[in-house]
Design a protein around this motif. Structure first.
Motif, PDB file in Angstrom:
ATOM      1  N   GLU A 313      -8.566  -0.493  -4.696  1.00  0.00           N
ATOM      2  CA  GLU A 313      -8.741   0.329  -3.502  1.00  0.00           C
ATOM      3  C   GLU A 313      -9.511  -0.412  -2.420  1.00  0.00           C
ATOM      4  OE1 GLU A 313      -8.404   3.318  -6.911  1.00  0.00           O
ATOM      5  OE2 GLU A 313      -9.195   1.318  -6.588  1.00  0.00           O
ATOM      6  N   LEU A 314     -10.494  -1.202  -2.810  1.00  0.00           N
ATOM      7  CA  LEU A 314     -11.316  -1.931  -1.847  1.00  0.00           C
ATOM      8  C   LEU A 314     -10.461  -2.888  -1.012  1.00  0.00           C
ATOM      9  CD1 LEU A 314     -14.778  -3.484  -2.651  1.00  0.00           C
ATOM     10  CD2 LEU A 314     -13.075  -4.830  -1.445  1.00  0.00           C
ATOM     11  N   CYS A 315      -9.625  -3.668  -1.673  1.00  0.00           N
ATOM     12  CA  CYS A 315      -8.756  -4.614  -0.954  1.00  0.00           C
ATOM     13  C   CYS A 315      -7.738  -3.876  -0.096  1.00  0.00           C
ATOM     14  CB  CYS A 315      -8.052  -5.536  -1.947  1.00  0.00           C
ATOM     15  SG  CYS A 315      -9.185  -6.600  -2.874  1.00  0.00           S
ATOM     16  N   HIS A 316      -7.255  -2.744  -0.609  1.00  0.00           N
ATOM     17  CA  HIS A 316      -6.301  -1.934   0.149  1.00  0.00           C
ATOM     18  C   HIS A 316      -6.927  -1.443   1.457  1.00  0.00           C
ATOM     19  CE1 HIS A 316      -3.116   1.061   0.848  1.00  0.00           C
ATOM     20  NE2 HIS A 316      -4.085   1.932   1.078  1.00  0.00           N
ATOM     21  N   TYR A 317      -8.170  -0.957   1.380  1.00  0.00           N
ATOM     22  CA  TYR A 317      -8.852  -0.468   2.577  1.00  0.00           C
ATOM     23  C   TYR A 317      -9.085  -1.587   3.585  1.00  0.00           C
ATOM     24  CZ  TYR A 317      -9.868   3.729  -0.188  1.00  0.00           C
ATOM     25  OH  TYR A 317      -9.777   4.856  -0.946  1.00  0.00           O
ATOM     26  N   ARG A 341      -2.851  -4.161  -6.671  1.00  0.00           N
ATOM     27  CA  ARG A 341      -1.391  -4.131  -6.662  1.00  0.00           C
ATOM     28  C   ARG A 341      -0.823  -5.411  -6.074  1.00  0.00           C
ATOM     29  NH1 ARG A 341      -0.760   0.988  -3.615  1.00  0.00           N
ATOM     30  NH2 ARG A 341       0.308  -0.414  -2.190  1.00  0.00           N
ATOM     31  N   SER A 342       0.362  -5.800  -6.536  1.00  0.00           N
ATOM     32  CA  SER A 342       0.978  -7.056  -6.095  1.00  0.00           C
ATOM     33  C   SER A 342       1.185  -7.112  -4.588  1.00  0.00           C
ATOM     34  CB  SER A 342       2.321  -7.260  -6.802  1.00  0.00           C
ATOM     35  OG  SER A 342       2.147  -7.372  -8.192  1.00  0.00           O
ATOM     36  N   ASP A 343       1.667  -5.994  -3.996  1.00  0.00           N
ATOM     37  CA  ASP A 343       1.930  -6.007  -2.555  1.00  0.00           C
ATOM     38  C   ASP A 343       0.633  -6.138  -1.747  1.00  0.00           C
ATOM     39  OD1 ASP A 343       1.196  -3.476  -3.471  1.00  0.00           O
ATOM     40  OD2 ASP A 343       2.245  -2.430  -1.862  1.00  0.00           O
ATOM     41  N   VAL A 344      -0.425  -5.459  -2.196  1.00  0.00           N
ATOM     42  CA  VAL A 344      -1.716  -5.563  -1.524  1.00  0.00           C
ATOM     43  C   VAL A 344      -2.283  -6.966  -1.707  1.00  0.00           C
ATOM     44  CG1 VAL A 344      -4.068  -4.655  -1.409  1.00  0.00           C
ATOM     45  CG2 VAL A 344      -2.151  -3.100  -1.818  1.00  0.00           C
ATOM     46  N   TRP A 345      -2.106  -7.522  -2.894  1.00  0.00           N
ATOM     47  CA  TRP A 345      -2.573  -8.875  -3.213  1.00  0.00           C
ATOM     48  C   TRP A 345      -1.990  -9.876  -2.210  1.00  0.00           C
ATOM     49  CZ3 TRP A 345      -3.310 -10.227  -9.030  1.00  0.00           C
ATOM     50  CH2 TRP A 345      -3.853 -11.519  -9.172  1.00  0.00           C
ATOM     51  N   ARG A 346      -0.673  -9.820  -2.034  1.00  0.00           N
ATOM     52  CA  ARG A 346       0.005 -10.755  -1.118  1.00  0.00           C
ATOM     53  C   ARG A 346      -0.460 -10.553   0.322  1.00  0.00           C
ATOM     54  NH1 ARG A 346       4.281  -9.238  -4.624  1.00  0.00           N
ATOM     55  NH2 ARG A 346       5.021 -10.999  -5.881  1.00  0.00           N
ATOM     56  N   GLU A 347      -0.545  -9.289   0.737  1.00  0.00           N
ATOM     57  CA  GLU A 347      -0.976  -8.996   2.106  1.00  0.00           C
ATOM     58  C   GLU A 347      -2.407  -9.467   2.334  1.00  0.00           C
ATOM     59  OE1 GLU A 347      -1.566  -5.170   5.138  1.00  0.00           O
ATOM     60  OE2 GLU A 347      -0.774  -4.847   3.110  1.00  0.00           O
ATOM     61  N   PHE A 348      -3.269  -9.282   1.332  1.00  0.00           N
ATOM     62  CA  PHE A 348      -4.666  -9.676   1.449  1.00  0.00           C
ATOM     63  C   PHE A 348      -4.795 -11.187   1.649  1.00  0.00           C
ATOM     64  CE2 PHE A 348      -8.885 -10.761  -0.063  1.00  0.00           C
ATOM     65  CZ  PHE A 348      -9.671  -9.763   0.467  1.00  0.00           C
ATOM     66  N   LEU A 349      -4.068 -11.960   0.854  1.00  0.00           N
ATOM     67  CA  LEU A 349      -4.129 -13.418   0.967  1.00  0.00           C
ATOM     68  C   LEU A 349      -3.558 -13.899   2.295  1.00  0.00           C
ATOM     69  CD1 LEU A 349      -3.087 -14.559  -2.635  1.00  0.00           C
ATOM     70  CD2 LEU A 349      -5.374 -14.380  -1.678  1.00  0.00           C
ATOM     71  N   ASP A 350      -2.471 -13.285   2.713  1.00  0.00           N
ATOM     72  CA  ASP A 350      -1.830 -13.685   3.961  1.00  0.00           C
ATOM     73  C   ASP A 350      -2.745 -13.413   5.163  1.00  0.00           C
ATOM     74  OD1 ASP A 350       0.605 -14.461   5.531  1.00  0.00           O
ATOM     75  OD2 ASP A 350       0.367 -12.407   6.274  1.00  0.00           O
TER      76      ASP A 350
END
Length: 613
Positions: A313-317, A341-350
Motif C-alpha cells: 500500500e505504501l508504494c501504491h500511495y 503488486r507487479s504493476d505497482v512495482w514496475r511503475e514505482f521503479l520507472d
C-alpha cells in the motif's frame, strides 16, 4: 606448449560459464545468499556452544559502548544516539525496579504509537528480563481488553496520545495490572511514568537481570489476527528476534545505511526487521509516527535515507501522488518489505529510479521466511534444492470451498504441480520449531497440520496460497480462511461479524473482503439479514463499528439481504453489480486516506432496478 594449454583452459572456463548461465542462471545468487544464511546460523551455534547467548539487546548494549555518539533514532528532527537510548531505557528499568514488583519473566503490555519512547520502554523492560507484549495502537474497546487479558501482563504502559483509549476500559482492566502512562497528567488509578523518569537513575542495569537462559525463551508477544477470531499473542523468542534482525543484513544493508521506518512498531516488520535490523547493522534509523505519502521523498532527501521499509500500500500511495520534478533525486538504493503488486512495482521503479526492491514473505508467528534478493518483479522468493535442505516446505492441494487440504484415498496430502496454486506449509522440526501463541493451546494446535505426507509429521499452516513457476520463483496467490488484508492489516471476519451482530435488529451477519479498483488488498463487505419486522438504522451501525473496531477493520460496504443471495443495499456504488438509477447522500463511513489518516466518504441510498430501498 603453454599458450595452447592456457587458451584451452580459458575456452573451457568460458564454455562452463555459458552453460551455467543457460542451465543454472541463478546458481551464484543462490550460492552467496545461502552462504550468508549458513554463516549466520554458525554464528548462533557458536554462541550457544560457548554458553554466550548474545541477544539483540546484548548487541545494542555493546554498540552503546562501541559507538555511543552515533545517531540511532532520528525522530521529528531530534537525534537520539545509541548512548541516549541506552540511558533512557535504563531510567525506565530503574523506575520499575524501584516502584513496582515486576520480576524477571513477567509480562508487560505496551500500547504506544511510533515514537522513541516505544523503544526506550521496550529495551528498559527487556533489561529487567520482562516479556513485552506489543499492543496494536488501533484496537479499542473489547478487542483491546481481550488482548490485555490474553497475554496476562503484570503492568500496562500507555503512550500519552493513547491515554483516552485506555480510560474507556480502565474499570474493566483485570485487578493486579498496574497502568503506567507516558504523560504528566493521568487519570485516577494510572501512574505517571514520565514523572518518575525525571528522577530515575540512568546507570547500567546488571546483566544478570536479563541474561537469556535459552534462545527459545520468550522475548516479546506480537499480536496477529491470524485466520480467525480476535487477535492472538504470537510468541516471539530470542531466536526469532535474532533471525528477524538479520533480514536487512541479508539483503545487503550496512552500518552506513540510514533506514526509514514508517511501519508500526507493534508489528514484526517495524520492530524486529526495522529496529532490530538497525541494531544488527549498527546503523541509523529515521522513525516516523505515521506514513505520509506527501512528505515521504522530502524526508528521504532531508535525512539522506538510503533504505526504507514498505508494504504494498505504501508504494501504491507514492505512485498515486502528483508527479513532481526531480523525483529521482534521492539517495535511496534499496527497499525491503512485502505485498508489492507487479504493476505497482514496475511503475514505482520507472518513476522513482533504480531502487532494488527486496520483497519478502513471512508470518509473524511462522517458521518460514522467503526472501527475493534477485529483484524478480512480483516474486516473494525462490527455492532450490539447497534451500529445501535447510527449510522444508511444500505447496499442497487445497479445497477453497471446504476450507481444508485435499487428501487422497490413503489420507495423505498431495503437492501441486508447478504453475498451480497450493497451500504453503512448512515442516515443524527441532531446528525449525513453531512456538505458537500465548494462552489457549487450541489456537496453536489449529495452525498445525498433522500426518501430511506420512504418519507423525507436523507442518505449520501459513494460511496462504502460493504459486511456484518453472524457475522455482514463488508468488503470493491469496489468503484462505476467514480473513482478508486491508490497509496493511489482517482483518478477521469473525471479529467484525460478532461486533455487527450485537445490534438488536441484526439477525445474521456475514463479512468478507472485496476487491476495490485502485486500492491494495480487499475492503470489508458486511452482508446482513434483518430480524423480522425490524428496520435498518445506519446511524447505529456506524456507531457500533467505529466504537468497537479499529479503523482498518470497519467494513466499507454493507448489504441488506432478504435471503442469503439477494443484495439490496450498498454503502458504496461499487459494492453492487446492479445498475444504479439514483444515488444520494445518506450517511458517512470512516475511510482511511492515503497518508494513513482518516477522511470521510459519503455512503449512498440507491435505487436498484427502479425499486428504492
Amino acid at each position: 606448449m603453454l599458450l595452447p594449454w592456457l587458451t584451452g583452459l580459458a575456452a573451457g572456463i568460458g564454455f562452463l560459464h555459458f552453460v551455467q548461465k543457460l542451465v543454472f542462471p541463478y546458481f551464484w545468487d543462490d550460492f552467496w545468499y545461502l552462504l550468508k544464511v549458513v554463516r549466520y546460523g554458525i554464528r548462533l551455534e557458536m554462541y550457544a556452544l560457548k554458553g554466550e547467548l548474545f541477544t539483540v539487546l546484548d548487541k545494542f548494549l555493546s554498540l552503546a559502548k562501541k559507538q555511543p555518539q552515533k545517531p540511532f533514532i532520528i525522530y521529528e528532527g531530534d537525534i537520539y544516539t545509541y548512548q541516549d537510548v541506552d540511558k533512557r531505557s535504563s531510567r525506565v528499568a530503574h523506575v520499575f525496579l524501584n516502584h513496582s514488583t515486576l520480576k524477571r519473566g513477567d509480562t508487560v503490555a505496551l500500547l504506544m504509537s511510533n515514537e522513541p519512547d516505544f523503544v526506550h520502554v521496550w529495551f528498559g523492560l527487556a533489561k529487567l528480563g520482562c516479556v513485552v507484549a506489543f499492543l496494536n495502537s488501533n484496537i479499542v474497546s473489547n478487542s483491546l481488553l481481550h488482548c490485555i487479558r490474553s497475554c496476562e501482563p503484570r503492568a500496562l504502559v500507555v503512550g500519552a496520545d493513547l491515554l483516552g483509549t485506555i480510560e474507556e476500559i480502565l474499570p474493566s482492566i483485570p485487578e493486579g495490572i498496574s497502568v503506567w502512562a507516558m504523560s504528566d497528567s493521568v487519570p485516577r488509578g494510572v501512574i505517571s511514568l514520565k514523572e518518575k523518569l525525571r528522577t530515575a537513575s540512568d546507570k547500567p542495569v546488571a546483566r544478570s537481570h536479563h541474561v537469556a537462559s535459552s534462545l527459545r525463551s520468550t522475548h516479546v508477544y506480537i499480536f496477529t489476527s491470524g485466520t480467525t477470531g480476535l487477535p492472538k499473542a504470537a510468541v516471539i523468542t530470542q531466536m526469532q528476534t535474532l533471525k528477524g534482525s538479520a533480514g536487512l543484513w541479508a539483503f545487503g544493508c550496512t552500518a552506513n545505511d540510514i533506514i526509514y521506518i514508517t511501519l508500526p512498531l507493534y508489528h514484526s516488520s517495524g520492530a524486529l526487521l526495522g529496529i532490530g535490523g538497525c541494531i544488527e547493522l549498527g546503523a541509523t534509523c529515521v522513525l516516523k509516527k505515521k506514513f505520509s505519502a506527501s512528505q515521504f521523498w522530502n524526508d528521504c532527501r532531508k535525512y539522506n535515507v538510503t533504505v526504507f521499509q514498505y508494504i504494498g500500500e505504501l508504494c501504491h500511495y507514492l505512485c498515486k501522488q502528483p508527479k513532481r520534478e526531480g523525483e529521482k533525486d534521492h539517495q535511496v538504493r534499496l527497499a525491503v518489505g512485502n505485498g508489492l503488486r507487479s504493476d505497482v512495482w514496475r511503475e514505482f521503479l520507472d518513476r522513482f529510479g533504480n531502487i532494488k526492491m527486496c520483497e519478502l514473505y513471512g508470518a509473524t508467528e511462522g517458521n518460514i521466511c522467503l526472501m527475493n534478493h534477485y529483484g524478480k518483479i512480483g516474486s516473494v522468493g525462490r527455492t532450490n534444492f539447497l534451500h529445501k535442505l535447510l527449510f522444508t516446505f511444500d505447496l499442497i492441494k487445497y479445497d477453497v470451498q471446504k476450507d481444508e487440504p485435499i487428501r487422497n484415498e490413503q489420507g495423505w496430502c498431495t503437492p501441486v504441480k508447478k504453475g498451480e496454486p497450493g497451500l504453503l506449509i512448512s515442516r515443524v522440526t527441532e531446528n525449525n520449531p513453531f512456538f505458537g501463541y500465548a494462552g489457549n493451546k487450541k489456537h496453536t494446535e489449529k495452525k498445525l497440520l498433522c500426518d501430511v505426507f506420512k504418519k507423525g509429521d507436523v507442518y505449520f499452516n501459513t494460511g496462504d496460497l502460493m504459486v511456484q513457476d518453472q524457475e522455482n520463483f514463488l508468488y503470493f496467490w491469496d489468503r484462505i480462511g476467514d480473513t482478508f488484508r486491508w490497509k496493511g492489516e489482517n482483518v478477521a471476519t469473525t471479529e467484525v461479524a460478532d461486533v455487527i451482530g450485537m445490534l438488536d435488529f441484526i439477525q445474521e451477519t456475514n463479512v468478507y473482503g472485496v476487491v476495490v479498483p485502485d486500492y491494495e488488498g480487499k475492503a470489508g463487505m458486511a452482508s446482513i439479514t434483518l430480524k423480522p419486522n425490524k428496520s435498518l438504522d445506519l446511524e447505529k451501525v456506524y456507531e457500533q463499528v467505529v466504537s468497537f473496531l479499529p479503523a482498518y477493520a470497519c467494513p466499507r460496504f454493507l448489504r441488506i439481504q432478504t435471503d442469503s443471495s439477494e443484495p439490496l443495499w450498498g454503502l458504496n456504488s461499487r459494492a453492487t453489480n446492479h445498475d444504479l438509477s439514483q444515488i444520494r447522500t445518506l450517511n458517512r463511513l470512516i475511510h482511511p486516506g492515503e497518508d494513513g489518516n482518516n477522511r470521510d466518504i459519503q455512503t449512498t441510498e440507491v435505487s436498484l432496478g427502479g425499486r428504492r430501498v
